[in-house]
Design a protein around this motif. Structure first.
Motif, PDB file in Angstrom:
ATOM      1  N   PRO A   6       0.594  -1.432   0.175  1.00 53.08           N
ATOM      2  CA  PRO A   6       0.133   0.149  -0.140  1.00 53.08           C
ATOM      3  C   PRO A   6       0.446   1.245  -0.242  1.00 53.08           C
ATOM      4  O   PRO A   6       2.096   1.390  -0.154  1.00 53.08           O
ATOM      5  CB  PRO A   6      -0.948  -0.033   1.562  1.00 53.08           C
ATOM      6  N   VAL A   7       0.356   2.438  -0.739  1.00 47.41           N
ATOM      7  CA  VAL A   7       1.061   3.336  -0.677  1.00 47.41           C
ATOM      8  C   VAL A   7       1.155   4.680   0.483  1.00 47.41           C
ATOM      9  O   VAL A   7      -0.561   4.555   0.943  1.00 47.41           O
ATOM     10  CB  VAL A   7       0.812   4.388  -1.908  1.00 47.41           C
ATOM     11  N   PRO A   8       1.575   4.672   0.981  1.00 50.23           N
ATOM     12  CA  PRO A   8       1.530   5.237   2.015  1.00 50.23           C
ATOM     13  C   PRO A   8       0.629   6.929   1.594  1.00 50.23           C
ATOM     14  O   PRO A   8       0.990   7.303   0.352  1.00 50.23           O
ATOM     15  CB  PRO A   8       2.908   6.080   3.260  1.00 50.23           C
ATOM     16  N   PRO A  77      -0.793  10.929  -1.658  1.00 49.12           N
ATOM     17  CA  PRO A  77       0.895  10.046  -1.503  1.00 49.12           C
ATOM     18  C   PRO A  77       1.277  10.959  -0.420  1.00 49.12           C
ATOM     19  O   PRO A  77       1.455  12.484  -0.396  1.00 49.12           O
ATOM     20  CB  PRO A  77       1.400  10.003  -3.129  1.00 49.12           C
ATOM     21  N   ALA A  78       1.954  10.473   0.505  1.00 49.95           N
ATOM     22  CA  ALA A  78       2.898  10.766   1.527  1.00 49.95           C
ATOM     23  C   ALA A  78       3.069  10.918   0.880  1.00 49.95           C
ATOM     24  O   ALA A  78       4.697  10.415  -0.016  1.00 49.95           O
ATOM     25  CB  ALA A  78       2.880   9.977   3.108  1.00 49.95           C
ATOM     26  N   LYS A  79       4.274  11.847   1.688  1.00 44.09           N
ATOM     27  CA  LYS A  79       6.131  12.168   0.901  1.00 44.09           C
ATOM     28  C   LYS A  79       6.235  10.440   1.119  1.00 44.09           C
ATOM     29  O   LYS A  79       6.827  10.509   2.547  1.00 44.09           O
ATOM     30  CB  LYS A  79       6.181  13.607   1.257  1.00 44.09           C
ATOM     31  N   ARG A  80       8.088   9.979   0.436  1.00 38.47           N
ATOM     32  CA  ARG A  80       8.608   9.349   1.326  1.00 38.47           C
ATOM     33  C   ARG A  80       9.777   9.892   2.015  1.00 38.47           C
ATOM     34  O   ARG A  80      10.115  11.161   1.393  1.00 38.47           O
ATOM     35  CB  ARG A  80       8.900   8.160   0.207  1.00 38.47           C
ATOM     36  N   GLN A  81      10.374   9.379   2.984  1.00 33.56           N
ATOM     37  CA  GLN A  81      10.859   9.688   4.029  1.00 33.56           C
ATOM     38  C   GLN A  81      12.570   9.297   3.160  1.00 33.56           C
ATOM     39  O   GLN A  81      12.339   8.044   2.667  1.00 33.56           O
ATOM     40  CB  GLN A  81      10.966   9.434   5.156  1.00 33.56           C
TER      41      GLN A  81
END
Length: 82
Positions: A6-8, A77-81
């Motif tokens: 799943p995509v955050p 979509p959340a920014k990836r850390q």
């Protein structure tokens, strides 16, 4: 076969209109608030006129002024850390 990861996501709030001003009579009438509510305006200038007119007509003394701002909530979509 495995299911995809799943995509955050995150919730965003977007203002979708002009802030509106309203007044409501909260004077107690027979053990519950009057509940009369003014029209909704773009500026607060008209609220005092409505409050005075309602107070003159019904002799009510307690009011609240509020602002309402229409908003929508959407998911992105959340920014990836790193």
């Amino acid at each position: 076969m495995t299911s995809p990861t799943p995509v955050p996501t995150r919730k965003e709030i977007q203002i979708t209109g002009i802030r509106r001003h309203v007044a409501e009579c909260v004077t107690s009438v027979k053990d519950s608030p009057c509940g009369a509510r003014s029209n909704s305006w773009d500026t607060a200038l008209h609220l005092d006129v409505w409050i005075r007119a309602h107070a003159d007509e019904y002799e009510h003394k307690k009011f609240v002024k509020r602002t309402e701002e229409p908003v929508n909530v959407f998911t992105k979509p959340a920014k990836r850390q790193p």
